[in-house]
Design a protein around this motif. Sequence first.
Motif, mmCIF file in Angstrom:
data_model
loop_
_atom_site.group_PDB
_atom_site.id
_atom_site.type_symbol
_atom_site.label_atom_id
_atom_site.label_comp_id
_atom_site.label_asym_id
_atom_site.label_seq_id
_atom_site.Cartn_x
_atom_site.Cartn_y
_atom_site.Cartn_z
ATOM 1 N N ASP A 1 0.376 -2.333 1.383
ATOM 2 C CA ASP A 1 1.376 -1.656 2.214
ATOM 3 C C ASP A 1 2.697 -2.440 2.230
ATOM 4 O O ASP A 1 2.787 -3.541 1.691
ATOM 5 C CB ASP A 1 0.810 -1.370 3.612
ATOM 6 N N TRP B 1 5.302 0.333 -0.766
ATOM 7 C CA TRP B 1 3.889 0.415 -1.102
ATOM 8 C C TRP B 1 3.717 0.020 -2.565
ATOM 9 O O TRP B 1 4.581 0.327 -3.397
ATOM 10 C CB TRP B 1 3.364 1.847 -0.934
ATOM 11 N N LEU C 1 1.652 8.466 1.476
ATOM 12 C CA LEU C 1 1.953 7.073 1.819
ATOM 13 C C LEU C 1 3.434 6.890 2.156
ATOM 14 O O LEU C 1 3.798 5.997 2.918
ATOM 15 C CB LEU C 1 1.607 6.141 0.644
ATOM 16 N N PHE D 1 -4.070 -0.580 -2.870
ATOM 17 C CA PHE D 1 -2.816 -0.120 -2.275
ATOM 18 C C PHE D 1 -2.368 -1.159 -1.255
ATOM 19 O O PHE D 1 -3.036 -1.372 -0.239
ATOM 20 C CB PHE D 1 -2.994 1.255 -1.624
ATOM 21 N N LEU E 1 7.244 3.673 -3.533
ATOM 22 C CA LEU E 1 5.912 3.408 -4.089
ATOM 23 C C LEU E 1 6.114 2.812 -5.478
ATOM 24 O O LEU E 1 6.686 3.447 -6.366
ATOM 25 C CB LEU E 1 5.076 4.691 -4.195
ATOM 26 N N GLN F 1 -4.485 -1.990 2.215
ATOM 27 C CA GLN F 1 -4.854 -0.861 3.078
ATOM 28 C C GLN F 1 -5.893 0.055 2.465
ATOM 29 O O GLN F 1 -6.714 0.624 3.191
ATOM 30 C CB GLN F 1 -3.601 -0.046 3.438
#
Lengths: 188, 176
Positions: free
Chosen positions: B147, B64, B174, B145, B96, B153
């Motif tokens: 994905d 992410w 997430l 954000f 992330l 997303q």
Amino acid sequence: MSTFIKYITVIATSLLVSFSVHAQMSELPPGAVKFENEDLLMIVMTRTPEQLNAFYTGRGFNRTSIDALTERCFVFGMVENKTQERLWLILDDWQFIDAEGNVIRRYTRDDWRQTWKDTGLEQAKQSTFGWTQLPEVRDLHRHEHVGGQVALPWQDQPFRLVATFRSGIDKDGKPHKVSFEDLECRKQ
Amino acid sequence: MQKTMTVQKLLALIALLGMLSLPAQASTTLPKGIIAMDGRPAGPMVLNDIDGNAFDLNDSRGKWVFLHFWASWCGPCIREMPTIQAITSDFENTDLQIVLVNTAEDEDTIFSFMATVAPDLNTLMDPQGLTTEDWQPRGLPSTYFVDPEGKLQYLALGGRPWNEGEYLAFLKGLLR
């Protein structure tokens, strides 16, 4: 506070949502006027040439470009959507009207592109300038706000702004209309 | 009697399904100011950071990406940046990736801002502002954000306090 309230008028017709108006002067910078009801919050103020000069000189704008900015009248606007649905900021739905009742043509992004071509403003500065202006169109989600400027030719007399906001994803909901009276281009 | 048992079993099953559905529903509740996007592919993002390292969003597939557009003159950006710095340690070595994109400012401005406001963060530089204009964020600041498949997303509208409860929970969610 009454000085501020007198600037704000509310237009409520059978087609429009009726508004309740109140101003909170203590929270606002000098020259700012505020409208707020259950559907939207809107603050409007004009920028002085000195404020424009300070901001854009600080961002590295060249002198010719600064002169082009300070000879115009910049209106700062902030709008927050308080409805449950989409609220549309569409600058073409805003009318600036001079003391004689004539519509004042605002400067568009195309106008600015030509101005910057004439003044030799670099691309990066043009981009920065663009982000300080109100978008032409924005569908505001609930609680989303947008702020930025709109430029007009300098006005020696007070003028008014009648801002209409469409609502709903397809813009077919109730329109909201707010009018700000006696706005002035401020020299200082 | 048998019919009564069947009804009871059916009711129990409905109740169980109801309970099972609660976490799923809770996970789709987004914090204030974060909206779901339509999952369209993210546009290109190829820029250098302030150390001169190249970044290509395509290389972040499988993670992410918290993609944040900002400028030093933007008041909400100044308030938001320390909250981004505050969460970086939470997401180190996770899937992330926090990526900042400065819009149309020079190196000196960016260096002095970051040194003062968020000394632990790096940022990409979009010196002409053209990449930002291609992305068309809804003003500054804006956070997308992306994905792990490179699709858009979610979008955070304006500045958000990322180190506070519901936002931190959203980010951690997430990774589940």
